[in-house]
Write a protein that holds these residues in place. Structure first.
Motif, PDB file in Angstrom:
ATOM      1  N   VAL A  94     -14.772   4.327  12.604  1.00 42.29           N
ATOM      2  CA  VAL A  94     -15.365   5.449  11.862  1.00 42.29           C
ATOM      3  C   VAL A  94     -14.397   6.628  11.896  1.00 42.29           C
ATOM      4  O   VAL A  94     -14.108   7.156  12.971  1.00 42.29           O
ATOM      5  N   PRO A  95     -13.866   7.072  10.744  1.00 42.60           N
ATOM      6  CA  PRO A  95     -12.922   8.200  10.737  1.00 42.60           C
ATOM      7  C   PRO A  95     -13.581   9.480  11.247  1.00 42.60           C
ATOM      8  O   PRO A  95     -14.558   9.957  10.666  1.00 42.60           O
ATOM      9  N   LEU A 203     -12.102  12.000   3.303  1.00 42.75           N
ATOM     10  CA  LEU A 203     -13.288  11.846   4.140  1.00 42.75           C
ATOM     11  C   LEU A 203     -14.517  11.517   3.291  1.00 42.75           C
ATOM     12  O   LEU A 203     -15.438  10.842   3.753  1.00 42.75           O
ATOM     13  N   ALA A 204     -14.521  12.005   2.051  1.00 36.29           N
ATOM     14  CA  ALA A 204     -15.660  11.752   1.165  1.00 36.29           C
ATOM     15  C   ALA A 204     -15.665  10.324   0.640  1.00 36.29           C
ATOM     16  O   ALA A 204     -16.729   9.708   0.502  1.00 36.29           O
ATOM     17  N   GLY A 205     -14.479   9.770   0.345  1.00 37.58           N
ATOM     18  CA  GLY A 205     -14.464   8.442  -0.264  1.00 37.58           C
ATOM     19  C   GLY A 205     -13.142   7.732  -0.142  1.00 37.58           C
ATOM     20  O   GLY A 205     -12.715   7.048  -1.073  1.00 37.58           O
ATOM     21  N   PRO A 212      -4.248   6.422  -1.162  1.00 39.26           N
ATOM     22  CA  PRO A 212      -3.104   6.766  -2.021  1.00 39.26           C
ATOM     23  C   PRO A 212      -3.429   6.801  -3.512  1.00 39.26           C
ATOM     24  O   PRO A 212      -2.663   7.356  -4.304  1.00 39.26           O
ATOM     25  N   GLN A 213      -4.569   6.225  -3.896  1.00 40.09           N
ATOM     26  CA  GLN A 213      -4.928   6.152  -5.311  1.00 40.09           C
ATOM     27  C   GLN A 213      -5.821   7.312  -5.758  1.00 40.09           C
ATOM     28  O   GLN A 213      -6.071   7.474  -6.953  1.00 40.09           O
ATOM     29  N   LEU A 214      -6.310   8.111  -4.814  1.00 44.78           N
ATOM     30  CA  LEU A 214      -7.237   9.188  -5.161  1.00 44.78           C
ATOM     31  C   LEU A 214      -6.516  10.326  -5.882  1.00 44.78           C
ATOM     32  O   LEU A 214      -5.353  10.619  -5.597  1.00 44.78           O
ATOM     33  N   ASN A 215      -7.241  10.970  -6.796  1.00 44.79           N
ATOM     34  CA  ASN A 215      -6.690  12.043  -7.627  1.00 44.79           C
ATOM     35  C   ASN A 215      -7.240  13.372  -7.127  1.00 44.79           C
ATOM     36  O   ASN A 215      -8.434  13.656  -7.291  1.00 44.79           O
ATOM     37  N   LEU A 216      -6.383  14.207  -6.533  1.00 45.28           N
ATOM     38  CA  LEU A 216      -6.842  15.460  -5.947  1.00 45.28           C
ATOM     39  C   LEU A 216      -7.349  16.427  -7.007  1.00 45.28           C
ATOM     40  O   LEU A 216      -8.369  17.108  -6.795  1.00 45.28           O
ATOM     41  N   PRO A 249     -21.026  20.824   6.214  1.00 47.41           N
ATOM     42  CA  PRO A 249     -21.236  21.021   4.775  1.00 47.41           C
ATOM     43  C   PRO A 249     -20.668  19.820   4.013  1.00 47.41           C
ATOM     44  O   PRO A 249     -19.753  19.144   4.503  1.00 47.41           O
ATOM     45  N   VAL A 250     -21.193  19.566   2.826  1.00 50.37           N
ATOM     46  CA  VAL A 250     -20.673  18.442   2.041  1.00 50.37           C
ATOM     47  C   VAL A 250     -19.207  18.701   1.698  1.00 50.37           C
ATOM     48  O   VAL A 250     -18.782  19.852   1.539  1.00 50.37           O
ATOM     49  N   PRO A 251     -18.386  17.648   1.604  1.00 50.46           N
ATOM     50  CA  PRO A 251     -16.936  17.828   1.419  1.00 50.46           C
ATOM     51  C   PRO A 251     -16.548  18.665   0.208  1.00 50.46           C
ATOM     52  O   PRO A 251     -15.612  19.460   0.285  1.00 50.46           O
ATOM     53  N   VAL A 252     -17.260  18.502  -0.911  1.00 44.47           N
ATOM     54  CA  VAL A 252     -16.866  19.263  -2.099  1.00 44.47           C
ATOM     55  C   VAL A 252     -17.085  20.763  -1.897  1.00 44.47           C
ATOM     56  O   VAL A 252     -16.334  21.589  -2.408  1.00 44.47           O
TER      57      VAL A 252
END
Length: 291
Positions: A94-95, A203-205, A212-216, A249-252
């Motif tokens: 678990v991260p 951390l959210a997904g 490496p594929q996530l788009n900031l 708090p939620v990540p966003v």
């Protein structure tokens, strides 16, 4: 130490503490004897428990054990003007990362292996700096109580009276507000808001494969879309219901707060002021130090 970053000589917690953290902490301080109760009843037990767990089942990081991680820690501590705590690496799918300290005792930080595997070195340092923020802000006493109450609620869902439930709600509210201050500490150490927002995105997904594929930029837009939900009374009510029992708090929302503070006059003034003080200390005879 990374001299390309501003060294925040003389940095104090109130230089970066989030206003919501200030308000929530002031509310808790109005509860008589809470601080002393935590120290006397929970402090020594929790300290011994965590120390035994860390020393028996984790890796203590230093200049001879995983020195690249140790260097990230000492660099962040140098920027935030504080002494490094003990750092442990623990095998866990678990991260997560957490810290513990009672005033006057040896503080420590724990990072899970799954979190390290998902992040870049800069992002790992951002997580370390977030945990350092708890130490810098002296969150240890209330953080211990909050964690104990959350654990108690999970083990015994009907564990408390109405008074106990009210205290738990106050502690969770404080805990969520404290996280905003620690995110600011992470930004001060990395001095790159995209690093902090990337951590929150992962951390959210994220996962070692997906990260490496996530788009900031898409995640930042997602954070702005989250804000728009508050345009209706129903949307705001649903957001409050979603978060009232969370420890973070939620990540966003955290990403949005960092995005705002990174472009604020307060943040830039803090860096500029500390840079001037650092150069004056580094070159007391006058002139600017060349990086």
């Amino acid at each position: 130490m990374n001299l390309s970053k501003t060294q925040l000589i003389g940095l104090k917690a109130d230089d970066f503490r989030h206003p919501l953290d200030q308000q929530a902490t002031a509310t808790l301080k109005q509860l008589p004897g809470l601080d002393m109760m935590v120290r006397s009843l929970l402090g020594s037990v929790a300290e011994q428990f965590f120390y035994l767990n860390n020393i028996a089942a984790s890796i203590l990081v230093n200049d001879k054990q995983l020195p690249h991680l140790y260097n990230l820690l000492t660099d962040a501590c140098g920027i935030l003007d504080m002494e490094p705590p003990q750092l442990y690496i623990q095998q866990n799918p678990v991260p997560n990362a957490y810290t513990f300290a009672m005033q006057g005792k040896q503080p420590f930080m724990v990072l899970h292996t799954s979190l390290i595997e998902m992040l870049t070195p800069q992002e790992i340092q951002g997580v370390m700096a977030h945990e350092l923020g708890h130490l810098k802000c002296e969150h240890g006493v209330y953080l211990t109580l909050a964690n104990m109450m959350v654990l108690g609620a999970r083990l015994l869902p009907n564990w408390g009276t109405a008074i106990a439930q009210s205290l738990q709600n106050q502690m969770l509210e404080w805990l969520r507000c404290a996280e905003f201050s620690c995110d600011r500490a992470a930004l001060l150490a990395t001095q790159d808001p995209k690093v902090i927002m990337s951590i929150l995105m992962k951390l959210a997904g994220g996962s070692p494969t997906l990260a490496p594929q996530l788009n900031l930029e898409a995640f930042i837009q997602q954070a702005r879309d989250y804000d728009a939900i508050s345009d209706t009374i129903l949307g705001e009510m649903l957001k409050q219901l979603q978060t009232e029992q969370l420890t973070h708090p939620v990540p966003v929302l955290r990403a949005r707060e960092i995005d705002r503070w990174a472009t604020s006059q307060d943040y830039n003034h803090l860096l500029e002021t500390r840079q001037i003080e650092y150069n004056q200390k580094a070159n007391p005879k006058g002139g600017w130090r060349n990086w």
